[in-house]
Design a protein around this motif. Structure first.
Motif, PDB file in Angstrom:
ATOM      1  N   LEU A  45       0.828  -1.204   0.000  1.00  0.00           N
ATOM      2  CA  LEU A  45       0.000   0.000   0.000  1.00  0.00           C
ATOM      3  C   LEU A  45       0.865   1.258   0.000  1.00  0.00           C
ATOM      4  O   LEU A  45       0.548   2.252  -0.666  1.00  0.00           O
ATOM      5  CB  LEU A  45      -0.930  -0.004   1.217  1.00  0.00           C
ATOM      6  N   GLU A  46       1.961   1.207   0.737  1.00  0.00           N
ATOM      7  CA  GLU A  46       2.887   2.345   0.738  1.00  0.00           C
ATOM      8  C   GLU A  46       3.550   2.503  -0.619  1.00  0.00           C
ATOM      9  O   GLU A  46       3.679   3.610  -1.144  1.00  0.00           O
ATOM     10  CB  GLU A  46       3.945   2.152   1.821  1.00  0.00           C
ATOM     11  N   THR A  55       5.782   4.653   6.220  1.00  0.00           N
ATOM     12  CA  THR A  55       4.806   4.082   7.158  1.00  0.00           C
ATOM     13  C   THR A  55       5.173   2.666   7.583  1.00  0.00           C
ATOM     14  O   THR A  55       5.092   2.323   8.770  1.00  0.00           O
ATOM     15  CB  THR A  55       3.396   4.077   6.531  1.00  0.00           C
ATOM     16  N   SER A  56       5.586   1.842   6.632  1.00  0.00           N
ATOM     17  CA  SER A  56       5.830   0.429   6.931  1.00  0.00           C
ATOM     18  C   SER A  56       7.147   0.187   7.667  1.00  0.00           C
ATOM     19  O   SER A  56       7.410  -0.939   8.088  1.00  0.00           O
ATOM     20  CB  SER A  56       5.814  -0.393   5.640  1.00  0.00           C
ATOM     21  N   ALA A  65       7.171  -5.951  12.141  1.00  0.00           N
ATOM     22  CA  ALA A  65       8.024  -6.660  11.182  1.00  0.00           C
ATOM     23  C   ALA A  65       9.149  -7.411  11.889  1.00  0.00           C
ATOM     24  O   ALA A  65       9.467  -8.556  11.548  1.00  0.00           O
ATOM     25  CB  ALA A  65       8.599  -5.669  10.175  1.00  0.00           C
ATOM     26  N   ARG A  66       9.756  -6.777  12.894  1.00  0.00           N
ATOM     27  CA  ARG A  66      10.844  -7.437  13.617  1.00  0.00           C
ATOM     28  C   ARG A  66      10.336  -8.626  14.431  1.00  0.00           C
ATOM     29  O   ARG A  66      11.034  -9.640  14.561  1.00  0.00           O
ATOM     30  CB  ARG A  66      11.540  -6.418  14.517  1.00  0.00           C
ATOM     31  N   ILE A 265      11.057  13.386   2.355  1.00  0.00           N
ATOM     32  CA  ILE A 265      11.442  13.259   3.760  1.00  0.00           C
ATOM     33  C   ILE A 265      11.031  11.887   4.295  1.00  0.00           C
ATOM     34  O   ILE A 265      11.776  11.248   5.049  1.00  0.00           O
ATOM     35  CB  ILE A 265      10.797  14.377   4.604  1.00  0.00           C
ATOM     36  N   GLY A 266       9.842  11.433   3.878  1.00  0.00           N
ATOM     37  CA  GLY A 266       9.342  10.149   4.361  1.00  0.00           C
ATOM     38  C   GLY A 266      10.166   8.963   3.909  1.00  0.00           C
ATOM     39  O   GLY A 266      10.156   7.908   4.557  1.00  0.00           O
ATOM     40  N   SER A 267      10.883   9.097   2.797  1.00  0.00           N
ATOM     41  CA  SER A 267      11.749   8.005   2.331  1.00  0.00           C
ATOM     42  C   SER A 267      13.199   8.221   2.746  1.00  0.00           C
ATOM     43  O   SER A 267      13.930   7.257   3.003  1.00  0.00           O
ATOM     44  CB  SER A 267      11.667   7.876   0.804  1.00  0.00           C
ATOM     45  N   CYS A 268      13.622   9.490   2.837  1.00  0.00           N
ATOM     46  CA  CYS A 268      15.018   9.802   3.165  1.00  0.00           C
ATOM     47  C   CYS A 268      15.346   9.454   4.614  1.00  0.00           C
ATOM     48  O   CYS A 268      16.366   8.801   4.890  1.00  0.00           O
ATOM     49  CB  CYS A 268      15.295  11.280   2.896  1.00  0.00           C
TER      50      CYS A 268
END
Length: 330
Positions: A45-46, A55-56, A65-66, A265-268
Motif C-alpha cells: 500500500l505504501e 509508514t511500513s 516486522a521485527r 522526507i518520508g523516504s530519506c
C-alpha cells in the motif's frame, strides 16, 4: 519466511527419522505467515501511494516486522532440533538447505532486475539458510552455551560496527556502518540470536522429556497447518498475488497524489536511520539535501526516476556536502 528444516517432528530416541509431526507447530508457522502477509500488504500500500512514505518502516509496523522475523527464526531453530537432534540427518538437511538457498538467490536476482535501488541482497531466506547452517554447530552443545552466544549475537550490533564491514561481501553480517537500501534486510547479527534461542528452548524440552506433553496441544485448523507445512511456497507466491491485487485496485481507485516534500522526507529519513544514524542526524541531513535538491531543480527528476541517486554526480556531490555539514555541526 519459511524455515529451512525438512520436518518439525518429534524424534523417537536416536532414530534417524522422525516419528510424527507436531501439527500445532505447522499451525503456528501458518499464523506467522498470515502476520507476514499483513505486513507486506502495508508495504505494498505504501509502494503504490496509499500510505505515506516510511509508514511500513516506522512505529508499530517496524516492531511488527521485527517480531515476525524473530518468530520465523525462532521456529527455524526449534525445528532444527526436532529434525536433527540427537542424530543429524545430513542428506535431508542439505537438500532443504539447497532449496532455501536457491529460493533466496532467485529473490535476489528478481529484485535486482525489477528494483535495483532496493534489491534484496540478504533477506529473511538468506538469513535462515546461513543461520541454520551455523545452528548445526550448537545442536549438541550445552544449552547454557547456546543461550550465552544468542545473547551476545543480539547485543553485538548495538556495541560494535565498523567500516571494515562496509564491503558487499560482508553486508550479511549486519555490522556495517553504511549500507545500501534494501527492501528486506535481515543480517546474521542480531537475527541469529532468535534462531539460537529456538535451539536452546527445544533442547531443554527434549532433554527434560517435556516434548510429548506439547504434542497434546490443539492442532489448529487444517488450512492453517497446510500453509505452515508449505511455508516456502506460500512465501514465494503471496507477495506477487498481493502486488497484483493492489495494482488492479489502483486502476479502480487511484491513490492520492503524494506531496513531493513529504514523500522525499518520508523516504530519506528511514533510509538514513537504517544506516545506524540518530533521528536528529537524519533530520538534519534530509533537510539539507532537500534544500539543495530544490535549489538545483533536481527533486522532481529524482522522484520520477529520471535520475538515479547512486549514479548522478550532482546527487552524490550534494549528499557528500550535507554529510560533511552534519558531521561538523555540534
Amino acid at each position: 519466511m519459511p524455515d529451512s528444516i525438512p520436518d518439525n517432528a518429534t524424534p523417537a530416541s536416536d532414530s534417524p527419522r522422525p516419528k510424527h509431526r507436531l501439527l500445532w507447530l505447522d499451525a503456528l508457522r501458518g499464523l506467522a505467515l498470515i502476520a507476514m502477509a499483513t505486513y507486506h500488504f502495508s508495504w505494498d500500500l505504501e509502494f503504490f501511494g496509499y500510505l505515506a512514505p516510511g509508514t511500513s518502516t516506522e512505529g508499530f509496523l517496524r516492531i511488527y516486522a521485527r517480531s515476525i522475523a524473530s518468530t520465523f527464526l525462532f521456529l527455524a531453530g526449534f525445528s532444527l532440533v526436532l529434525a536433527h537432534y540427537p542424530t543429524l540427518r545430513l542428506n535431508a538437511f542439505m537438500r532443504r538447505f539447497a532449496v532455501i538457498l536457491g529460493a533466496a538467490l532467485a529473490i535476489s536476482a528478481a529484485t535486482f532486475w525489477f528494483t535495483p535501488e532496493g534489491w534484496i541482497f540478504f533477506g529473511i531466506l538468506h538469513c535462515i539458510a546461513l543461520a541454520s547452517l551455523i545452528g548445526l554447530l550448537f545442536l549438541r552443545l550445552p544449552v547454557i552455551v547456546t543461550l550465552l552466544v544468542a545473547g551476545a549475537a543480539l547485543l553485538l550490533p548495538g556495541f560494535f560496527r565498523s567500516t571494515a564491514f562496509d564491503t558487499p561481501f560482508l553486508w550479511f553480517a549486519g555490522l556495517s556502518e553504511n549500507l545500501p537500501r534494501s527492501n528486506d534486510y535481515v543480517p546474521l547479527f542480531p537475527w541469529i540470536g532468535a534462531l539460537l534461542i529456538g535451539i536452546a528452548i527445544a533442547r531443554l524440552l527434549v532433554d527434560q522429556g517435556l516434548l510429548p506433553r506439547l504434542s497434546r496441544l490443539p492442532d489448529g485448523p487444517a488450512w492453517l497447518r497446510w500453509a505452515g507445512r508449505h511455508s516456502l511456497t506460500v512465501y514465494l507466491l503471496h507477495q506477487p498475488v498481493l502486488i497484483a491485487l493492489v495494482f488492479a485496485a489502483s486502476h479502480i481507485i487511484p491513490p492520492p497524489a503524494p506531496d513531493p516534500i513529504e514523500s522525499y522526507i518520508g523516504s530519506c529519513e528511514p533510509a538514513c536511520r537504517q544506516q545506524g544514524n540518530t533521528a536528529a542526524i537524519c533530520q538534519a541531513f534530509c533537510a539539507c539535501t532537500l534544500d539543495k535538491l530544490q535549489s538545483q531543480n533536481l527533486l522532481d527528476p529524482l522522484q520520477s526516476g529520471a535520475i538515479l541517486p547512486d549514479q548522478d554526480e550532482r546527487i552524490l556531490a550534494l549528499a557528500s556536502e550535507c554529510t560533511a555539514k552534519v558531521q561538523t555541526t555540534p
